[in-house]
Design a protein around this motif. Structure first.
Motif, PDB file in Angstrom:
ATOM      1  N   LEU A  23       0.884  -1.227   0.104  1.00 28.57           N
ATOM      2  CA  LEU A  23      -0.007   0.053   0.005  1.00 28.57           C
ATOM      3  C   LEU A  23       0.975   1.103   0.073  1.00 28.57           C
ATOM      4  N   GLY A  24       2.001   1.228   0.723  1.00 26.86           N
ATOM      5  CA  GLY A  24       2.914   2.295   0.620  1.00 26.86           C
ATOM      6  C   GLY A  24       3.271   2.815  -0.886  1.00 26.86           C
ATOM      7  N   ASN A  25       3.555   1.840  -1.798  1.00 25.08           N
ATOM      8  CA  ASN A  25       4.035   2.358  -3.112  1.00 25.08           C
ATOM      9  C   ASN A  25       2.568   2.958  -3.838  1.00 25.08           C
ATOM     10  N   ILE A  26       1.564   2.200  -3.698  1.00 21.59           N
ATOM     11  CA  ILE A  26       0.646   2.281  -4.521  1.00 21.59           C
ATOM     12  C   ILE A  26      -0.786   3.305  -4.312  1.00 21.59           C
ATOM     13  N   TRP A  27      -0.763   3.297  -2.741  1.00 15.07           N
ATOM     14  CA  TRP A  27      -1.686   4.177  -2.062  1.00 15.07           C
ATOM     15  C   TRP A  27      -1.094   5.524  -1.665  1.00 15.07           C
ATOM     16  N   LYS A  28       0.003   5.237  -0.904  1.00 18.32           N
ATOM     17  CA  LYS A  28       0.696   6.357   0.127  1.00 18.32           C
ATOM     18  C   LYS A  28       1.602   7.201  -1.094  1.00 18.32           C
ATOM     19  N   PHE A  29       2.460   6.623  -1.852  1.00 14.31           N
ATOM     20  CA  PHE A  29       3.488   7.258  -2.539  1.00 14.31           C
ATOM     21  C   PHE A  29       2.789   8.334  -3.377  1.00 14.31           C
ATOM     22  N   PRO A  30       1.758   8.137  -4.029  1.00  8.69           N
ATOM     23  CA  PRO A  30       1.377   9.057  -5.018  1.00  8.69           C
ATOM     24  C   PRO A  30       0.902  10.429  -4.358  1.00  8.69           C
ATOM     25  N   LEU A 277      -7.645   9.777  -1.468  1.00  5.37           N
ATOM     26  CA  LEU A 277      -7.579   9.812  -3.081  1.00  5.37           C
ATOM     27  C   LEU A 277      -8.369   8.583  -3.701  1.00  5.37           C
ATOM     28  N   ILE A 278      -7.688   7.286  -3.236  1.00  7.45           N
ATOM     29  CA  ILE A 278      -7.934   6.278  -3.916  1.00  7.45           C
ATOM     30  C   ILE A 278      -9.430   5.605  -3.625  1.00  7.45           C
ATOM     31  N   PHE A 279      -9.683   5.833  -2.251  1.00  5.72           N
ATOM     32  CA  PHE A 279     -11.031   5.531  -1.921  1.00  5.72           C
ATOM     33  C   PHE A 279     -12.297   6.429  -2.447  1.00  5.72           C
ATOM     34  N   GLU A 280     -11.998   7.763  -2.344  1.00  2.00           N
ATOM     35  CA  GLU A 280     -13.007   8.587  -2.723  1.00  2.00           C
ATOM     36  C   GLU A 280     -13.167   9.060  -4.126  1.00  2.00           C
ATOM     37  N   VAL A 281     -11.926   9.176  -4.794  1.00  6.11           N
ATOM     38  CA  VAL A 281     -11.939   9.662  -5.985  1.00  6.11           C
ATOM     39  C   VAL A 281     -12.166   8.599  -7.269  1.00  6.11           C
ATOM     40  N   PHE A 282     -11.261   7.479  -6.768  1.00 11.45           N
ATOM     41  CA  PHE A 282     -11.304   6.468  -8.071  1.00 11.45           C
ATOM     42  C   PHE A 282     -12.363   5.884  -8.445  1.00 11.45           C
ATOM     43  N   PRO A 283     -13.466   5.501  -7.300  1.00 10.41           N
ATOM     44  CA  PRO A 283     -14.648   4.928  -7.808  1.00 10.41           C
ATOM     45  C   PRO A 283     -15.353   5.821  -9.042  1.00 10.41           C
ATOM     46  N   LYS A 284     -15.323   7.323  -8.547  1.00 13.88           N
ATOM     47  CA  LYS A 284     -15.926   8.138  -9.472  1.00 13.88           C
ATOM     48  C   LYS A 284     -15.312   8.047 -10.865  1.00 13.88           C
ATOM     49  N   ILE A 285     -13.950   7.870 -10.924  1.00 12.10           N
ATOM     50  CA  ILE A 285     -13.304   7.826 -12.258  1.00 12.10           C
ATOM     51  C   ILE A 285     -13.796   6.299 -13.098  1.00 12.10           C
ATOM     52  N   PHE A 286     -13.822   5.578 -12.317  1.00  6.09           N
ATOM     53  CA  PHE A 286     -14.488   4.353 -12.836  1.00  6.09           C
ATOM     54  C   PHE A 286     -15.789   4.403 -13.463  1.00  6.09           C
TER      55      PHE A 286
END
Ligand code: PHE
Length: 453
Positions: A23-30, A277-286
């Motif tokens: 998760l450190g790379n994909i969720w936290k790093f960006p 970011l990943i949880f709140e924004v990504f589903p909208k993008i999908f």
């Protein structure tokens, strides 16, 4: 009872990279990158990984392989019992990290199901989602169950085998998602934001974050690599392995930015870029991709995250387990389940800290601040940003002044013929004696004061 070991060099590298990549790379790093001035953060992060962390990685693996012991027992075996507090701190830190990591991994696992069901509206309900405690517990327990199952099968048949399946799948999924992300309209704006540095943003806070991120992402400073190193044979070239692990970790962090920023920019959705970011924004993008594509891309993305997370939780669980197995001769299966359940219990306050239970969500206020922070963030501050760099600092002190560089060189040269006298030997020795203690020590003290006071 025979102690386990990795069956192959590749197996070790995949398992250790699997631990690092999470998760450190994909969720936290960006989002750390976007908070820290884009490429300016990236450059600092690369500097820390390759210049500061690399010698620490080599040292940890060497200590593990030399002693064939867990993170605490290794110091005893070298007759430096007094120094085993480094290992004790490491085991404690691993337990703390795993306790909140399982909660976040549980959210991720739950999101796989939401995406499969096409429930993109979840993005508006993230706050409610993480406060739906029964649900969160259910998925955290499930995630811990899979983790424990892998660890209970031992090193070669469990950890190594899982890494050999999961890591290549992970890389495959990443590549597919990057290609897809780059074909989206306006993706280039995301790339520019990600890769053009803004040096005015660099300050102590950001440097401290980059250092913490480097240690967390490399799984460094808490004895994980001592533990995995203890399952490695003498033919292994530790320096090469350390280089490959660092490259894999940095490479995948970098690549995941190439997925995330094009996604965000092409969707046109405004974001603060924080932890949500990943949880709140990504589903909208999908959702914007249309129902079928959205379901496919969305579930693939969260499966990717789950794969990345489980190879990390496996390594976190292995640290205390190998301690119990080595030192107290507890049966592996037994100790896996005991530790797993204990850590789930320790994680309960983190799971409860997302808003509904004010005691845990406004858990503590640091000196000189008026913003209370939640329990999970408190644990993250203690473990990731404090204990890990401090552990790394202590390891370099230990290796250069107590165990001695000569012994480190002897251990490394077992699998690296011309190591002695080489440039890389001089560099590693110089670095663990001067550069690492100095820089790690001072950044640690400054960020510690800065963060808590
Ligand atoms: N490196 C893992 C990640 O980036 C987290 C981790 C830290 C795993 C420490 C093991 C030990 O997600």
């Amino acid at each position: 009872m025979k102690r386990g070991s990795f069956g192959s060099r590749l197996g070790f590298i995949l398992a250790a990279s699997g631990s690092a990549v999470g998760l450190g790379n994909i969720w936290k790093f960006p989002f750390e990158v976007s908070n820290g001035g884009g490429a300016a953060f990236l450059l600092m992060y690369l500097f820390f990984c390759f210049i500061l962390c690399f010698p620490v990685i080599v040292s940890e693996i060497a200590i593990g392989r030399k002693t064939k012991k867990n993170a605490i027992g290794a110091f005893n075996k070298l007759n430096h019992r007094k120094w085993n507090f480094i290992g004790k701190m490491g085991v404690l830190c691993g337990v703390l990290i795993l306790s909140f990591y399982t909660v976040v991994a549980g959210w991720v696992l739950g999101y796989v199901i939401e995406m499969v069901n096409g429930n993109f509206d979840i993005s508006n309900d993230f706050g409610a989602y993480v406060n739906d405690i029964e649900n969160v517990f259910l998925y955290s327990i499930l995630f811990m169950f899979f983790t424990a199952l892998i660890v209970s099968k031992g090193i070669e048949k469990g950890i190594e085998k899982a890494a050999k399946i999961l890591m290549p799948s992970l890389i495959g999924i990443i590549l597919v998602l990057i290609i897809y992300a780059l074909t989206l309209p306006n993706s280039i704006d995301g790339i520019i934001f990600y890769l053009v540095p803004d040096f005015s943003q660099i300050n102590l806070n950001i440097a401290g974050n980059a250092l913490g991120q480097a240690f967390f992402s490399l799984s460094l400073g808490m004895g994980m690599l001592i533990t995995y190193g203890s399952y490695v044979d003498d033919k292994n070239n530790i320096v090469n392995s350390a280089a490959l692990i660092t490259l894999a970790d940095v490479g995948i962090a970098f690549l995941s930015g190439l997925i995330i920023f094009p996604f965000v920019f092409s969707s046109g959705i405004e974001t603060q870029g924080g932890a949500g970011l990943i949880f709140e924004v990504f589903p909208k993008i999908f959702e914007n991709l249309g129902n079928t594509t959205g379901i496919i891309v969305g579930s693939t993305f969260f499966i990717l995250l789950s794969f990345a997370a489980i190879t990390s939780t496996v390594s976190l669980l292995e640290v205390p387990v190998s301690y119990l197995v080595d030192e107290y001769k507890v049966d592996r299966k037994y100790s896996v389940w005991i530790v797993a359940i204990t850590i789930l219990i320790i994680g309960i306050p983190s799971a409860l800290s997302q808003g509904k239970y004010v005691f845990f969500s406004d858990f503590i206020t640091y000196f000189g601040s008026d913003q209370p922070i939640d329990f999970m963030q408190f644990i993250i501050d203690i473990s990731n940003d404090t204990l890990l760099p401090f552990g790394g600092f202590l390891i370099t002190i230990y290796v250069s002044f107590v165990w001695k560089k000569q012994n480190l060189s002897d251990e490394i040269s077992k699998g690296y013929l011309n190591y002695k006298g080489s440039f890389i030997e001089k560099y590693i020795n110089f670095s663990i004696t001067y550069i690492c203690p100095l820089i790690l020590g001072s950044i640690f003290i400054l960020t510690f004061i800065n963060k808590f006071f």
